[in-house]
Scaffold this active site. Structure first.
Site, mmCIF file in Angstrom:
data_model
loop_
_atom_site.group_PDB
_atom_site.id
_atom_site.type_symbol
_atom_site.label_atom_id
_atom_site.label_comp_id
_atom_site.label_asym_id
_atom_site.label_seq_id
_atom_site.Cartn_x
_atom_site.Cartn_y
_atom_site.Cartn_z
ATOM 1 N N ASP A 86 0.836 -1.203 0.000
ATOM 2 C CA ASP A 86 0.000 0.000 0.000
ATOM 3 C C ASP A 86 0.870 1.253 0.000
ATOM 4 O O ASP A 86 2.071 1.198 0.294
ATOM 5 C CB ASP A 86 -0.930 -0.015 1.222
ATOM 6 N N LYS A 87 0.212 2.356 -0.284
ATOM 7 C CA LYS A 87 0.848 3.675 -0.286
ATOM 8 C C LYS A 87 0.094 4.572 0.677
ATOM 9 O O LYS A 87 -1.123 4.429 0.842
ATOM 10 C CB LYS A 87 0.773 4.245 -1.701
ATOM 11 N N HIS A 88 0.803 5.491 1.303
ATOM 12 C CA HIS A 88 0.124 6.480 2.141
ATOM 13 C C HIS A 88 0.792 7.830 1.906
ATOM 14 O O HIS A 88 1.983 7.892 1.604
ATOM 15 C CB HIS A 88 0.227 6.079 3.616
ATOM 16 N N SER A 89 0.002 8.893 2.045
ATOM 17 C CA SER A 89 0.550 10.223 1.799
ATOM 18 C C SER A 89 0.287 11.112 3.008
ATOM 19 O O SER A 89 -0.682 10.907 3.743
ATOM 20 C CB SER A 89 -0.128 10.791 0.548
ATOM 21 N N THR A 126 -9.331 10.820 0.219
ATOM 22 C CA THR A 126 -9.663 9.817 -0.807
ATOM 23 C C THR A 126 -11.097 9.321 -0.656
ATOM 24 O O THR A 126 -11.798 9.113 -1.647
ATOM 25 C CB THR A 126 -8.647 8.659 -0.711
ATOM 26 N N ARG A 174 -3.740 14.942 21.735
ATOM 27 C CA ARG A 174 -2.678 15.796 21.161
ATOM 28 C C ARG A 174 -3.262 17.058 20.526
ATOM 29 O O ARG A 174 -2.685 18.144 20.630
ATOM 30 C CB ARG A 174 -1.897 15.012 20.094
ATOM 31 N N SER A 189 1.822 7.576 14.935
ATOM 32 C CA SER A 189 0.396 7.731 14.643
ATOM 33 C C SER A 189 0.093 7.276 13.208
ATOM 34 O O SER A 189 -0.820 6.478 12.966
ATOM 35 C CB SER A 189 0.019 9.200 14.837
ATOM 36 N N LYS A 193 -1.518 3.105 12.387
ATOM 37 C CA LYS A 193 -2.758 2.833 11.625
ATOM 38 C C LYS A 193 -2.450 2.055 10.350
ATOM 39 O O LYS A 193 -3.144 1.118 10.004
ATOM 40 C CB LYS A 193 -3.431 4.159 11.232
ATOM 41 N N LYS A 194 -1.413 2.460 9.648
ATOM 42 C CA LYS A 194 -1.139 1.854 8.334
ATOM 43 C C LYS A 194 -0.664 0.408 8.498
ATOM 44 O O LYS A 194 -1.081 -0.473 7.755
ATOM 45 C CB LYS A 194 -0.074 2.706 7.623
HETATM 46 N N1 URA Z 1 -1.500 12.174 10.386
HETATM 47 C C1 URA Z 1 -1.724 11.247 11.356
HETATM 48 O O1 URA Z 1 -2.391 10.252 11.137
HETATM 49 N N2 URA Z 1 -1.179 11.460 12.568
HETATM 50 C C2 URA Z 1 -0.414 12.528 12.855
HETATM 51 O O2 URA Z 1 0.069 12.630 13.956
HETATM 52 C C3 URA Z 1 -0.205 13.482 11.842
HETATM 53 C C4 URA Z 1 -0.756 13.271 10.603
#
Ligand code: URA
Length: 446
Positions: A86-89, A126, A174, A189, A193-194
């Site tokens: 996968d890709k994340h931006s 997205t 935060r 963070s 998740k990824k």
């Molecule tokens: N995107 C995230 O998911 N977490 C962060 O802390 C900053 C950007």
């Protein structure tokens, strides 16, 4: 409980600049997830990390603990013939890479379970773009999600189950304790998740420039290096690219307008654009990291062939239909995608050359038009946005506008036109356009 095992003692250790071991970090994250840590303790911990930082080993432990705080997707039982990648931006404007990259990589043998997000701040999301397609469901049942990842090779959806619940709480704290801008907290963070999506390999697109989340190029490089190293140490081979966001990546920004652009690229139009270049490079790195190509040249050749043959478009069409969208979106996009009632060409106050852009302000203009949210859960208007955005270095005059605003009303269009004019600087000088792919940081799993 021994004194050192009390959460306040662990927070004290971090406050005093001492490193926490993996067991201490796991215990703190468990307390964040199950609520045994109070909001005050979570905030104090976040501030201690913000002020004193974390070593890479601590950041890896924090990432793994966040990843493991909820469901971790497991693809082993599906007997997939290719890697799960996968890709994340970090987010941008006119950044519709995911819409094209997922199906393109699937057409090259990858399996892409892309769990995406909604627009955040000035950046587009997205899921919001895909929801511009009538019928497309971003929340399929788990069986449909898994079947599409297996059979089509790609499904772009919202969060299924509870992925990384510790991040949800930590991020919310935060957000209100001035502790968002901390490298180890950002890295853990994003990756927590990824990596909960059960990936074999990841490519991360870290933006730099006036539309980027990080303020400077060196901060973007620092984030990219940390992400690639931490993810790889956590077991997922990761490459991070630092790419230019000093102007929108595509020549449009919005939801339906970006889906139209994805269809254009997948069906062989809009090649040799910035969007095409960045998507192709990210996809090539993903094929490399996922073991689907021996080197960059082989990866690019495979990608070019699968785009030209229509195989990538076919994967996109099957994904859209499989998630409830129309079967003929590629053939008849205009019959399905909503169109704004008002279109207004925005001309510059004087003829000249586009010198620079406040890309963030352009993204906010789309949000103000109704293409993004002012408060969580607000409905958005999928039809609005910007089209034909002039590129850096382009000549503009009475015939060649800065952009075309797509709006719900004349008043909205005029407001957005003012924002666009204010965001773009026009001058006489030739412009050196920033390099698109500024850094490539590859890391192996140790
Ligand atoms: N995107 C995230 O998911 N977490 C962060 O802390 C900053 C950007």
């Amino acid at each position: 409980m021994e004194a050192q095992a009390l959460p306040q003692e662990r927070i004290r250790a971090k406050r005093d600049g001492r490193a926490l071991d993996a067991a201490a970090i796991q215990s703190l994250v468990a307390g964040i997830s199950d609520g045994t840590l109070s909001d005050a303790q979570v905030g104090a911990l976040a501030m201690a990390i913000f002020l004193n930082g974390m070593s890479e080993a601590e950041t890896v432990a924090l990432t793994e603990a966040i990843r493991d705080s909820g469901e971790v997707l497991d693809w082993a039982g599906l007997d997939l013939p290719g890697p799960v990648i996968d890709k994340h931006s970090t987010g941008g404007v006119g950044d519709l890479v995911s819409l094209v990259l997922g199906p393109w990589v699937a057409a090259c043998g990858g399996h892409v379970p892309m769990v995406s997000g909604r627009g955040l701040g000035h950046t587009g999301g997205t899921l919001d773009k895909l929801e511009a397609i009538p019928g497309y469901s971003v929340t399929p049942d788990t069986a449909t999600f898994r079947r599409l990842v297996k059979e089509v090779g790609v499904a772009i959806v919202g969060q299924t189950g509870e992925l990384a619940p510790a991040d949800k709480r930590l991020y919310a704290v935060r957000d209100v304790t001035a502790t968002v801008e901390s490298l180890p907290l950002i890295v853990s963070s994003i990756l927590g998740k990824k990596l909960a999506c059960g990936l074999d390999a990841l490519v991360m697109d870290v933006k730099t420039g006036s539309g980027a989340f990080m303020p400077t190029h060196s901060a973007s490089v620092e984030l990219a290096e940390s992400i690639a190293s931490v993810a790889s140490r956590a077991g997922t081979r990761t490459t991070a690219l630092v790419t230019d966001m000093s102007q929108p990546l595509a020549s449009c920004a919005g939801n339906a307008v970006e889906v139209r652009e994805a269809v254009r690229m997948l069906t062989g139009e809009g090649l040799d654009t910035r969007l095409h270049t960045v998507t192709r490079e990210l996809a090539a790195e993903l094929l490399l990291a996922g073991g689907l190509a021996a080197d960059r040249e082989a990866a690019l050749a495979r990608l070019d062939a699968r785009l030209a043959s229509g195989a990538a478009a076919e994967r996109f069409a099957r994904m859209v239909a499989g998630l409830g969208g129309p079967h003929d979106l590629l053939e008849r996009p205009d019959s399905h995608l909503p169109e704004a009632p008002v279109k207004l060409a925005v001309t510059a106050e004087r003829a000249g050359i586009v010198q620079s852009m406040d890309t963030r302000a352009l993204g906010l203009a789309v949000v103000t038009l109704g293409g993004g949210r002012r408060s969580p859960g607000e409905a958005i208007d999928p039809a609005v946005g910007l089209g034909e955005i002039a590129a850096l270095g382009a000549a503009v005059d009475a015939q060649r506008p800065l952009a075309v605003v797509h709006a719900a009303s004349r008043a909205d269009a005029e407001q957005a036109a003012r924002a666009v004019r204010a965001a773009v600087t026009i001058g006489e000088a030739d412009v050196t356009v920033p390099t698109l792919i500024q850094d490539v940081i590859r890391r192996e799993v140790p």
